[in-house]
Design an enzyme around this catalytic site. Structure first.
Site, PDB file in Angstrom:
ATOM      1  N   GLU A 275       2.073  30.092  11.663  1.00 42.27           N
ATOM      2  CA  GLU A 275       2.889  29.134  12.257  1.00 42.27           C
ATOM      3  C   GLU A 275       2.441  27.864  12.488  1.00 42.27           C
ATOM      4  O   GLU A 275       2.932  26.940  12.553  1.00 42.27           O
ATOM      5  CB  GLU A 275       3.617  29.606  13.451  1.00 42.27           C
ATOM      6  CG  GLU A 275       2.481  30.042  14.587  1.00 42.27           C
ATOM      7  CD  GLU A 275       1.810  29.015  15.531  1.00 42.27           C
ATOM      8  OE1 GLU A 275       0.869  29.054  15.631  1.00 42.27           O
ATOM      9  OE2 GLU A 275       2.700  27.920  15.734  1.00 42.27           O
ATOM     10  N   ASP A 317      -3.075  -7.480  -9.270  1.00 41.65           N
ATOM     11  CA  ASP A 317      -3.043  -8.948  -9.268  1.00 41.65           C
ATOM     12  C   ASP A 317      -4.394  -9.594  -9.312  1.00 41.65           C
ATOM     13  O   ASP A 317      -5.289  -8.935  -8.785  1.00 41.65           O
ATOM     14  CB  ASP A 317      -2.310  -9.528  -8.058  1.00 41.65           C
ATOM     15  CG  ASP A 317      -1.948 -10.989  -8.581  1.00 41.65           C
ATOM     16  OD1 ASP A 317      -2.047 -11.534  -9.524  1.00 41.65           O
ATOM     17  OD2 ASP A 317      -1.196 -11.749  -7.599  1.00 41.65           O
ATOM     18  N   ASP A 588       3.476  -9.094  -4.573  1.00 45.60           N
ATOM     19  CA  ASP A 588       3.583  -9.859  -3.030  1.00 45.60           C
ATOM     20  C   ASP A 588       4.745 -10.690  -3.344  1.00 45.60           C
ATOM     21  O   ASP A 588       5.283 -11.050  -2.232  1.00 45.60           O
ATOM     22  CB  ASP A 588       2.355 -10.842  -2.928  1.00 45.60           C
ATOM     23  CG  ASP A 588       2.038 -11.931  -4.438  1.00 45.60           C
ATOM     24  OD1 ASP A 588       2.897 -11.769  -5.203  1.00 45.60           O
ATOM     25  OD2 ASP A 588       1.011 -12.362  -4.047  1.00 45.60           O
ATOM     26  N   ASP A 592       8.613  -9.085  -7.232  1.00 43.68           N
ATOM     27  CA  ASP A 592       7.839  -7.809  -7.492  1.00 43.68           C
ATOM     28  C   ASP A 592       8.262  -6.802  -7.159  1.00 43.68           C
ATOM     29  O   ASP A 592       7.817  -5.552  -7.466  1.00 43.68           O
ATOM     30  CB  ASP A 592       6.373  -8.025  -6.954  1.00 43.68           C
ATOM     31  CG  ASP A 592       5.280  -9.221  -7.584  1.00 43.68           C
ATOM     32  OD1 ASP A 592       5.589  -9.444  -8.947  1.00 43.68           O
ATOM     33  OD2 ASP A 592       4.678  -9.877  -7.105  1.00 43.68           O
ATOM     34  N   ASP A 686      -5.289  27.099  16.278  1.00 37.10           N
ATOM     35  CA  ASP A 686      -4.722  25.921  16.402  1.00 37.10           C
ATOM     36  C   ASP A 686      -5.580  24.835  16.259  1.00 37.10           C
ATOM     37  O   ASP A 686      -5.363  23.734  15.594  1.00 37.10           O
ATOM     38  CB  ASP A 686      -3.546  25.953  17.508  1.00 37.10           C
ATOM     39  CG  ASP A 686      -2.296  26.501  16.984  1.00 37.10           C
ATOM     40  OD1 ASP A 686      -2.172  27.087  15.698  1.00 37.10           O
ATOM     41  OD2 ASP A 686      -1.421  26.819  17.772  1.00 37.10           O
TER      42      ASP A 686
END
Length: 849
Positions: A275, A317, A588, A592, A686
């Protein structure tokens, strides 16, 4: 309107803004309620593992063993506490990430422009609106220059509407839709022009709030991993249920004690139910997004973390990403070939023609510039002219904005010194040459000058001027009779860490492609400085003319694309995808958004990017830095690696637990593990999974290996085989110890103790083994991880208490152990660790892909 007058004078003060925010509340719409600790407890109570614990407790009550029942319930309570702490932490992280994803706003406060979170906008704020901005609140326009807004979110109409100011705002209609209204509305998108607007309504009081729309939240889990995990847990649950039922029947028939048979079945069910998978996945994705945000990269969709490690191509870019986006004027050129270096210019060292070029460049820009190029043009004009180009002696009459078909913009001014209006234009040199209707010889001269400037890595703008009549301004800037003034070359230095980041991408098997709107010569100069492989440069015109097959061939070998329009970026991305590449794409602008959406990983610019670009992307760079993209890829690979390590550990650790639960039933031996023992082990597993593995450092070769296949399974067969091998080796060793102890006449309680302590030691050995897929034996012990040290110490303390404190040892049915017995258990753990570390090189490479 006193608010408008105050807005024009400098906006609200910070004190006023804080007071209004406190009075009206944040500018946000209703969002899904955050999960409270009580809600998390309710969700945990539905978990199968907890139901099995409660079932075991009920059986002990039926048997009359109140102490055992209370202890099981105590373990259940501890499990709930651990889960609540983990998931509350996750909720806090997700809440912080949701705040980061909220739209931003540019406002004027205390006379200065400030970029703030959209939720902090208040009534009375003065908004600065520009192309690509998402309007953060309902507002009345104070100024508007060629302003068009997409209100489809509110009206359903896809066509943008024109906006104008009005002298009588109070009498104007106040509903979205329709042309020439003086209002803008929250959630609408500025698609053209710019303006100033005074906020009238925020949050639920806005039009979008009234119709009950809500913000979309951040995805907590990636769907593909979620589906894989859910499928695996279902299979384990079905397998565990079948084995548990068989064990109950076998125990009941062979021994005749059906209540004990039920307890044995509960223990087996608990041992075979992994689990932890769901918890680990949630924690890793949320904490992973948080860790990436610490590197100034916001993960808007956590599924992007999974894809980051498989990116094969990074399209970037130039301006502001590879370069610093700190423009400065470097050179001026006239049509006759005369040139002037910026450092040689000054109030007493600049000719009339160069002075006109500097002045027109500033007048062709926004009066209050935000764009780095326009800021540079203003700064240069102030430095070299005796009077400020924008000294207040002129009034802006009209703006003609940039168009995809004409990469130029024009500002029309009324000056106090002239009866006629003055129109100043700037833009791509070829567009300005077209506006000026230059003959072929002049066009070639301009092209040659641009090429020479571009080879120096300069970004080149053309500048033109025209006089016009005040009576009737033309509908388009093409109608002006422009005169070519000259060329302005702007320098934007490369970011210092870019070459190193490009080298790191190359070593990681990631190809970097630069796509820019700049000239080929400029692109080649910057690409060379950045360290890209530059064989040839393909222009946007070549992309336009190429068919899909030709473009696929081009993108396989070309790393620099120049003079590319946004719609051509989309074609490049699609061609790369057809070639089997996993594409990360930066952008940007408004245009785009399609290419960002089409890419596997859309990366928007947080500093200069538009809201629509951010909404289309999976990742937002908060500092627009290329090296941050590479850092996020590194972190993405680390997170995915650590997730697989945690999953391998979970697989491995359940094998000896299930084996020791089944072994006594098959061979008629005393029980080794009951529900209490397995509940205790779950309390170890856990936190180890969600804390230790999540905090593990990256592998040494994390950026020296090729990208992971996009279709690679999280639970690959090599990983499952490696986990089963680990678990089987640990189980075999513990089973031998248990059987040998019984055979030598040791009482069952002492044999159980010996086997359980050996199991815990082997679990710790499995933790050390799975910390790395490739590191050396010694690094398993000495790799820094503060969480590991604290958890190991806590386990040692609790285990010592269970061994040497009589009430606890009675609960676990432990017998006394001697020093030589403890040495056997430690030796078992060391043997497992050594054997697996020796086997690891045979599996390591297959595990990392």
């Amino acid at each position: 309107m006193s608010e408008v007058q105050r807005g024009r004078a400098g906006g609200l003060s910070e004190t006023e803004a804080r007071a209004r925010l406190a009075a009206d509340g944040p500018n946000e719409l209703p969002r899904p309620e955050r999960r409270s600790p009580l809600r998390i407890v309710v969700d945990v109570l539905r978990e199968p593992m907890l139901l099995l614990l409660l079932c075991g407790g009920l059986i002990y009550l039926v048997l009359g063993d109140l102490k055992e029942a209370l202890i099981l319930l105590a373990f259940g309570a501890m499990s709930i506490v651990i889960t609540v702490v983990q998931e509350t932490r996750t909720e806090r992280v997700l809440e912080a990430l949701r705040d980061l994803t909220s739209p931003r706003a540019l406002v004027v406060r205390d006379g200065a422009r400030r970029r703030i979170a959209g939720r902090e906008v208040v009534q009375g704020d003065l908004l600065v609106l520009g192309e690509g901005d998402r309007v953060p609140a309902d507002a009345a326009l104070v100024e508007a220059r060629d302003l068009q807004v997409d209100e489809s979110l509110l009206t359903g109409e896809s066509m943008p509407v024109r906006k104008k100011t009005s002298d009588n705002i109070g009498a104007a209609g106040h509903r979205p839709g329709g042309e020439d209204q003086p209002f803008v509305y929250s959630g609408s998108l500025v698609v053209r022009g710019e303006g100033l607007a005074l906020v009238e309504a925020t949050g639920p009081r806005s039009e979008i709030g009234k119709i009950g729309l809500s913000l979309r939240g951040l995805q907590a889990e990636p769907p593909r991993l979620q589906q894989q995990t859910a499928r695996l847990v279902r299979l384990c649950f079905l397998g565990g249920a079948i084995v548990s039922l068989a064990a109950i029947v076998l125990y009941g028939v062979s021994r005749g004690d059906w209540l004990q048979a039920l307890l044995a079945g509960v223990a087996i069910g608990m041992s075979m139910l992994p689990e932890e998978f769901g918890v680990v996945l949630t924690v890793f994705m949320a904490m992973g997004a948080w860790r990436i945000s610490q590197a100034r990269v916001l993960t808007r969709r956590a599924a992007a973390i999974e894809v980051l490690g498989s990116a094969t191509v990074l399209c970037t870019d130039k301006t502001g990403t590879l370069t610093q986006n700190q423009m400065s004027v470097a050179e001026l050129r006239l049509l006759d070939g005369a040139r002037l270096r910026a450092q040689a210019a000054g109030p007493d060292r600049i000719g009339t023609e160069f002075a006109e070029l500097a002045r027109c460049g500033a007048l062709a820009s926004s009066p209050e510039p935000f764009d780095p190029m326009e800021k540079a043009l203003h700064a240069f004009a102030r430095d070299v002219l005796r009077d400020d180009a924008m000294d207040g002696g002129q009034t802006l009459v009209r703006t003609y904005g940039l168009r995809p078909e004409l990469l130029a913009m024009t500002q029309v001014w009324r000056t106090s010194a002239a009866a006629e209006l003055v129109a100043c234009a700037k833009g791509a040199p070829e567009a300005i040459a077209r506006l000026c209707r230059l003959d072929e010889a002049d066009r070639q001269a301009v092209q040659a000058a641009v090429g020479a400037m571009a080879k120096d890595g300069l970004r080149v703008l053309g500048v033109a001027v025209a006089a016009c009549d005040d009576a009737a301004l033309p509908a388009s800037q093409e109608a002006f009779v422009f005169r070519f003034v000259g060329l302005v070359g702007l320098a934007d230095p490369l970011r210092p860490h870019v070459p190193e980041a490009v080298r790191e991408c190359r070593s990681a098997g990631i190809r970097v492609i630069m796509i820019t709107g700049d000239y080929p010569a400029t692109a080649m100069a910057i690409a060379g400085q950045a360290g890209l492989d530059v064989n040839e440069v393909v222009t946007g015109e070549q992309v336009k003319l190429a068919d899909d097959t030709e473009l696929e061939a081009l993108v396989r070998k070309v790393n620099v694309f120049a003079r590319v329009l946004p719609e051509q970026k989309l074609r490049i991305v699609q061609a790369l995808k057809r070639g089997g590449e996993i594409v990360a794409m930066t952008g940007d602008g408004v245009n785009d958004a399609p290419s960002l959406k089409a890419a596997h990983i859309g990366i928007a610019m947080g500093g200069r990017g538009t809201d629509v670009a951010r909404e289309a992307s999976a990742i937002v760079l908060l500092d627009d830095d290329f090296s941050s993209i590479v850092a996020s890829i590194r972190l993405g690979r680390r997170i995915y690696d650590n997730l697989r390590k945690a999953m391998a550990f979970i697989f491995a650790v359940h094998v000896p637990i299930a084996g020791l639960a089944l072994l006594p039933l098959v061979f008629g031996l005393p029980l080794v593990l009951g529900p209490v023992h397995i509940a205790f082990l779950e309390l170890i597993i856990d936190p180890v999974c969600s804390l230790v593995f999540e905090a593990e450092r990256e592998e040494r070769d994390v950026m020296k290996r090729p990208p992971r296949r996009a279709d690679a399974e999280l639970f690959s067969w090599p990983l499952i085989a490696w986990s089963v091998l680990q678990g089987a080796m640990a189980f075999a060793l513990i089973a031998v110890i248990f059987l040998a102890a019984l055979r030598s006449g040791i009482p069952p309680d002492e044999a159980r103790t010996l086997a359980f302590i050996a199991l815990v030691v082997c679990v710790l050995a499995l933790v050390l083994v799975n910390r790395s897929f490739s590191a050396s034996f010694l690094s398993a012990f000495f790799r820094p991880n503060a969480a590991l040290l604290w958890i190991f110490l806590a386990i040692a303390l609790v285990l010592a208490t269970a061994l040497f404190w009589p009430p606890a040892s009675g609960l676990f049915r432990f017998g006394p152990l001697h020093l030589d017995d403890l040495m056997i258990t430690l030796g078992a753990g060391l043997l497992v660790l050594t054997a697996l570390e020796l086997l690891k090189p045979l599996w390591g490479r297959r595990l990392r892909f």
